[in-house]
Scaffold this motif. Structure first.
Motif, short mmCIF file in Angstrom:
data_model
loop_
_atom_site.label_atom_id
_atom_site.label_comp_id
_atom_site.label_asym_id
_atom_site.label_seq_id
_atom_site.Cartn_x
_atom_site.Cartn_y
_atom_site.Cartn_z
N ASN A 109 30.74 -27.69 -33.61
CA ASN A 109 31.48 -28.69 -32.84
C ASN A 109 31.84 -29.89 -33.71
O ASN A 109 30.99 -30.40 -34.46
CB ASN A 109 30.63 -29.17 -31.66
CG ASN A 109 30.29 -28.06 -30.69
OD1 ASN A 109 31.13 -27.62 -29.93
ND2 ASN A 109 29.03 -27.61 -30.72
N SER A 156 25.85 -23.65 -28.69
CA SER A 156 27.11 -23.78 -29.43
C SER A 156 26.84 -24.35 -30.82
O SER A 156 25.86 -25.04 -31.06
CB SER A 156 28.09 -24.70 -28.69
OG SER A 156 27.66 -26.06 -28.74
N ASN A 179 23.24 -27.65 -27.63
CA ASN A 179 22.68 -26.59 -26.78
C ASN A 179 22.11 -27.17 -25.50
O ASN A 179 21.70 -28.34 -25.45
CB ASN A 179 21.54 -25.86 -27.52
CG ASN A 179 21.97 -25.25 -28.83
OD1 ASN A 179 23.07 -24.74 -28.95
ND2 ASN A 179 21.08 -25.28 -29.82
N GLY A 198 30.90 -30.91 -28.12
CA GLY A 198 29.89 -29.90 -27.88
C GLY A 198 29.36 -29.95 -26.47
O GLY A 198 29.15 -28.91 -25.82
N THR A 210 34.62 -23.32 -33.46
CA THR A 210 33.37 -23.50 -32.74
C THR A 210 32.95 -22.18 -32.11
O THR A 210 33.77 -21.41 -31.64
CB THR A 210 33.54 -24.57 -31.64
OG1 THR A 210 33.97 -25.78 -32.23
CG2 THR A 210 32.26 -24.79 -30.89
N THR A 211 31.64 -21.91 -32.12
CA THR A 211 31.11 -20.70 -31.51
C THR A 211 30.20 -21.08 -30.35
O THR A 211 29.40 -22.02 -30.46
CB THR A 211 30.31 -19.87 -32.54
OG1 THR A 211 31.20 -19.49 -33.59
CG2 THR A 211 29.74 -18.61 -31.90
N VAL A 212 30.31 -20.36 -29.24
CA VAL A 212 29.49 -20.63 -28.06
C VAL A 212 29.02 -19.31 -27.49
O VAL A 212 29.71 -18.30 -27.56
CB VAL A 212 30.28 -21.45 -27.01
CG1 VAL A 212 31.52 -20.69 -26.54
CG2 VAL A 212 29.40 -21.81 -25.82
N LEU A 229 31.82 -28.46 -24.14
CA LEU A 229 31.89 -27.00 -24.29
C LEU A 229 30.73 -26.32 -23.56
O LEU A 229 30.95 -25.35 -22.82
CB LEU A 229 31.88 -26.63 -25.77
CG LEU A 229 31.94 -25.14 -26.11
CD1 LEU A 229 33.21 -24.51 -25.55
CD2 LEU A 229 31.87 -24.95 -27.62
N VAL A 230 29.50 -26.80 -23.76
CA VAL A 230 28.38 -26.13 -23.10
C VAL A 230 28.42 -26.34 -21.59
O VAL A 230 28.01 -25.46 -20.83
CB VAL A 230 27.02 -26.55 -23.69
CG1 VAL A 230 26.90 -26.14 -25.14
CG2 VAL A 230 26.74 -28.03 -23.51
#
Length: 238
Positions: free
Chosen positions: A213, A210, A192, A219, A15-17, A222-223
């Motif tokens: 996810n 992000s 997002n 997700g 996952t990218t954030v 995470l955000v």
């Protein structure tokens, strides 16, 4: 937290954030990540900002139908309303033209009717938020009436959609728009959140984006974690 412009932060499972934050009082900022993300429904703030700018240029108020669509699009994230206003602003060309005036340099409107596949960065979303919520001393292309209208809608998000950057607030002082989208090719989620929060008596603008996810719920977690960390880091710098 690094200063904005550092490399994308990879979370567990690929996952990218990325997150960007600004303290409205001092102008202090913090951020992490420069990856480019699909907007999903956070672009609805940009669509409405572009519509309001168009109306200002024409010297008119929004029509009753436009106001109905705007409220549904922001408060309840209604996709049909977003599609209708996307057509009114001229699709990607209209969005891109407005964003050039707003100062967004890394945002590109989605192809054809695919407004949710507009591409953006956390830093650019912070620029957009400054157009909507920035201090009176900051120049905005939007009139005070347009800003107040957009702020009011973002403060009326429907129950069940009020997650995200609001996790960084320590009370009811927030206004936001979230976006979530499962990608058909991978089954992974874009999640997002952008908006303004009040924490410790101070106001902050926050954009947390992000992708990758495994679930919408992961997700969201995470955000929310990214938003809390960003506000904490920015508060220490203010």
């Amino acid at each position: 937290m690094e200063t904005a412009g550092g490399g994308p932060m990879a979370a567990t499972g690929g996952t990218t954030v990325a997150v960007a934050v600004r303290h409205l009082g001092s102008g202090a900022s913090a951020g992490y990540g420069d990856a480019v993300f699909d907007t999903a429904s956070i672009v609805k703030v940009d669509i409405l900002a572009a519509l309001l700018l168009r109306a200002q240029d024409a010297g008119r108020r929004l029509t009753a139908l436009e106001r109905t669509c705007a409220a549904a699009m922001i408060e309840s994230s209604d996709n049909d309303a977003a599609s209708a206003l996307w057509r009114v602003i001229g699709g990607a060309d209209g969005l891109d033209a407005a964003n050039e005036r707003f100062g967004l340099t890394e945002t590109t409107g989605g192809d054809g009717p695919l407004w949710g596949l507009t591409r953006t960065t956390a830093a650019d979303q912070l620029v957009l938020l400054r157009q909507v919520f920035g201090a009176p001393s900051e120049r905005s292309e939007l009139s005070e009436a347009s800003r107040t209208y957009l702020q009011r809608l973002m403060g009326r998000i429907a129950p069940g959609q009020d997650w995200g950057v609001s996790a960084a607030a320590d009370g009811p002082g927030w206004a936001l728009k979230n976006g979530w989208l499962p990608r058909g090719t991978t089954g992974l989620w874009v999640v997002n959140s952008i908006g303004r929060v009040t924490a410790g008596g101070d106001d902050y603008l926050v954009a947390a984006l992000s992708s990758g996810n495994p679930t919408k719920e992961r997700g969201i977690a995470l955000v929310e974690e990214a938003a809390r960390a960003a506000v904490s880091a920015c508060g220490r710098k203010a």
